[in-house]
Design a protein around this motif. Sequence first.
Motif, PDB file in Angstrom:
ATOM      1  N   UNK A 196       0.827  -1.195   0.000  1.00 25.89           N
ATOM      2  CA  UNK A 196       0.000   0.000   0.000  1.00 25.89           C
ATOM      3  C   UNK A 196       0.866   1.251   0.000  1.00 25.89           C
ATOM      4  N   UNK A 197       0.342   2.298  -0.594  1.00 22.58           N
ATOM      5  CA  UNK A 197       1.057   3.564  -0.570  1.00 22.58           C
ATOM      6  C   UNK A 197       1.100   4.112   0.850  1.00 22.58           C
ATOM      7  N   UNK A 198       2.150   4.819   1.175  1.00 18.72           N
ATOM      8  CA  UNK A 198       2.239   5.472   2.475  1.00 18.72           C
ATOM      9  C   UNK A 198       1.186   6.577   2.515  1.00 18.72           C
ATOM     10  N   UNK A 199       0.298   6.579   3.502  1.00 21.87           N
ATOM     11  CA  UNK A 199      -0.793   7.556   3.524  1.00 21.87           C
ATOM     12  C   UNK A 199      -0.275   8.972   3.732  1.00 21.87           C
ATOM     13  N   UNK A 200      -0.923   9.958   3.119  1.00 22.26           N
ATOM     14  CA  UNK A 200      -0.493  11.346   3.284  1.00 22.26           C
ATOM     15  C   UNK A 200      -0.898  11.905   4.637  1.00 22.26           C
ATOM     16  N   UNK A 201      -0.277  13.006   5.045  1.00 25.34           N
ATOM     17  CA  UNK A 201      -0.652  13.673   6.297  1.00 25.34           C
ATOM     18  C   UNK A 201      -2.109  14.079   6.233  1.00 25.34           C
ATOM     19  N   UNK A 202      -2.812  13.872   7.332  1.00 29.75           N
ATOM     20  CA  UNK A 202      -4.220  14.208   7.402  1.00 29.75           C
ATOM     21  C   UNK A 202      -5.145  13.069   7.029  1.00 29.75           C
ATOM     22  N   UNK A 203      -4.581  11.974   6.513  1.00 34.87           N
ATOM     23  CA  UNK A 203      -5.408  10.842   6.098  1.00 34.87           C
ATOM     24  C   UNK A 203      -6.021  10.139   7.305  1.00 34.87           C
ATOM     25  N   UNK A 204      -7.249   9.668   7.155  1.00 36.76           N
ATOM     26  CA  UNK A 204      -7.908   8.847   8.171  1.00 36.76           C
ATOM     27  C   UNK A 204      -7.925   7.414   7.650  1.00 36.76           C
ATOM     28  N   UNK A 205      -7.337   6.505   8.420  1.00 36.86           N
ATOM     29  CA  UNK A 205      -7.249   5.092   8.046  1.00 36.86           C
ATOM     30  C   UNK A 205      -8.140   4.300   8.989  1.00 36.86           C
ATOM     31  N   UNK A 206      -8.907   3.363   8.432  1.00 36.08           N
ATOM     32  CA  UNK A 206      -9.830   2.597   9.271  1.00 36.08           C
ATOM     33  C   UNK A 206      -9.843   1.130   8.860  1.00 36.08           C
ATOM     34  N   UNK A 207     -10.329   0.294   9.765  1.00 30.82           N
ATOM     35  CA  UNK A 207     -10.535  -1.124   9.480  1.00 30.82           C
ATOM     36  C   UNK A 207     -11.979  -1.485   9.773  1.00 30.82           C
ATOM     37  N   UNK A 208     -12.497  -2.458   9.031  1.00 33.00           N
ATOM     38  CA  UNK A 208     -13.828  -2.969   9.293  1.00 33.00           C
ATOM     39  C   UNK A 208     -13.795  -4.059  10.342  1.00 33.00           C
ATOM     40  N   UNK A 209     -14.960  -4.589  10.659  1.00 35.14           N
ATOM     41  CA  UNK A 209     -15.030  -5.680  11.632  1.00 35.14           C
ATOM     42  C   UNK A 209     -14.307  -6.906  11.075  1.00 35.14           C
ATOM     43  N   UNK A 210     -13.396  -7.450  11.866  1.00 36.02           N
ATOM     44  CA  UNK A 210     -12.665  -8.636  11.448  1.00 36.02           C
ATOM     45  C   UNK A 210     -11.469  -8.359  10.570  1.00 36.02           C
ATOM     46  N   UNK A 211     -11.120  -7.096  10.365  1.00 35.40           N
ATOM     47  CA  UNK A 211      -9.995  -6.748   9.498  1.00 35.40           C
ATOM     48  C   UNK A 211      -8.819  -6.236  10.325  1.00 35.40           C
ATOM     49  N   UNK A 212      -7.623  -6.663   9.963  1.00 34.42           N
ATOM     50  CA  UNK A 212      -6.386  -6.142  10.543  1.00 34.42           C
ATOM     51  C   UNK A 212      -5.593  -5.506   9.407  1.00 34.42           C
ATOM     52  N   UNK A 213      -5.064  -4.310   9.648  1.00 32.66           N
ATOM     53  CA  UNK A 213      -4.379  -3.585   8.569  1.00 32.66           C
ATOM     54  C   UNK A 213      -3.063  -2.994   9.055  1.00 32.66           C
ATOM     55  N   UNK A 214      -2.021  -3.219   8.278  1.00 33.42           N
ATOM     56  CA  UNK A 214      -0.713  -2.654   8.579  1.00 33.42           C
ATOM     57  C   UNK A 214      -0.542  -1.362   7.791  1.00 33.42           C
TER      58      UNK A 214
END
Length: 326
Positions: free
Chosen positions: A106-124
Motif C-alpha cells: 500500500x502507498x504510504x498515507x499522506x498527512x491528514x489521512x484517516x485510516x480505518x478497518x472494518x469488523x474482522x480486518x487487521x491492517x498494517x
Amino acid sequence: MAERETSRDIDQAASEWTARLDRGPLTLEQDAAFQAWLQGDPRSKGALLRAQALSMMSESAQALGPDFDPAAFEEPKQSPPGISRRKTLMWAGGAVAASTLVALGLNIPPAGAVISTGRGEIRLVPLKDGSTVLLNTASRIRIKDDAEARRVTLLEGEAYFSVARDPRPFTVEVDGRWLRTTQAGFRVRKLGGSPVDVLVDRGQVDLAASNRVDVALGANTRLLLSDDPSQQPQLIAPEIVSRELSWREGKLAFEGETLSQAAETFARYSDIRIQIRDPELAREPVTGLFAANDPVGFSRAIARVFDATLEQQGDDVILTRTAAAQ
C-alpha cells in the motif's frame, strides 16, 4: 567507487537491524550507524519496514495457562465460501507473510489521512519515517506528519505502534492525552466507555496531559488512563504482554476469563454472535489460544469441553447446557 549493495544485502541488513532494535534501545554509536545505513540507500526504509512487519507477525503463538490441553481445542478450519479476504483474518503460516506483503504494498498515507478497518480486518499502515501502525478490528486513526513531529490520533479501536528512531518525537493522541516516544513498541486501546488502555511492549513511552504530571512507561508496563492523577503504570509479566498482543497474529488468548467475556471479545471480530443461554455456563473460565475469525470453531470446542449443546441459527451461535451437566 563503492559497489552498490544488492537488494538481498539490504534485506539481510534490515533483518539484522530489526533483531537488534527488538533487543532494546541503541547506544549512541549504534544509533549513528543505524541512521547512516537508513539514509544511505533509498531502498533501506522499505526493507526495514518489511523486516519489522514480518518479525512482528511471526512471533510464535502458544497456548497459555498450566491446565490448557491443546488437543481439546483442536478443530478443522474451513473458510466459509463467499467471504472476502478483506473481511477474513488469515494470519497463519505462509498467509502471514503474504498478508503482510500485501499490506506493505500500500502507498504510504499522506498527512491528514484517516485510516480505518472494518469488523474482522487487521491492517498494517506504513509511515514515512519507517514506523508502522497495526490496526486491529473496527479501528480508526488520523495521521499528521510534518517537519517538527510525527503524530497519529487514535480515534477509536486498538492499534499497535512500532516506532522507528527519528530526531522528531513520535506522538499518539488519544482522548486529550499525548503518548510520546523516540523509539518503542506499544499498544493503545480505546473501546466504548472503557478507560483507554496503554501497554508498552518495548522501549519507553511518556504520557502527558493537561491535568497530570508526565508519567514514564517502560517495557512490560500497562496503564489505564483515568482521571486519577495518582495512578501509576503497573509492571506486568512478559507472558501477559504476549497474550494481550496475540490479536496481531489474528488470535485471541484467554486465561481464566469467563465464557461470557470471551463471547464479548469474539463479537469485536465477527458478525456471528455467541449467545450463552445458561448462566452457570456463562461463568465458566476459559483458557487457550483461538483464531479470532472462528467463533463457531471456538463454540464447538467449548461445547465439547463443557458438555454443552451448540445450535446455530443464522448469525447466532447458541450454547446451552443441561442441568445434569452442571
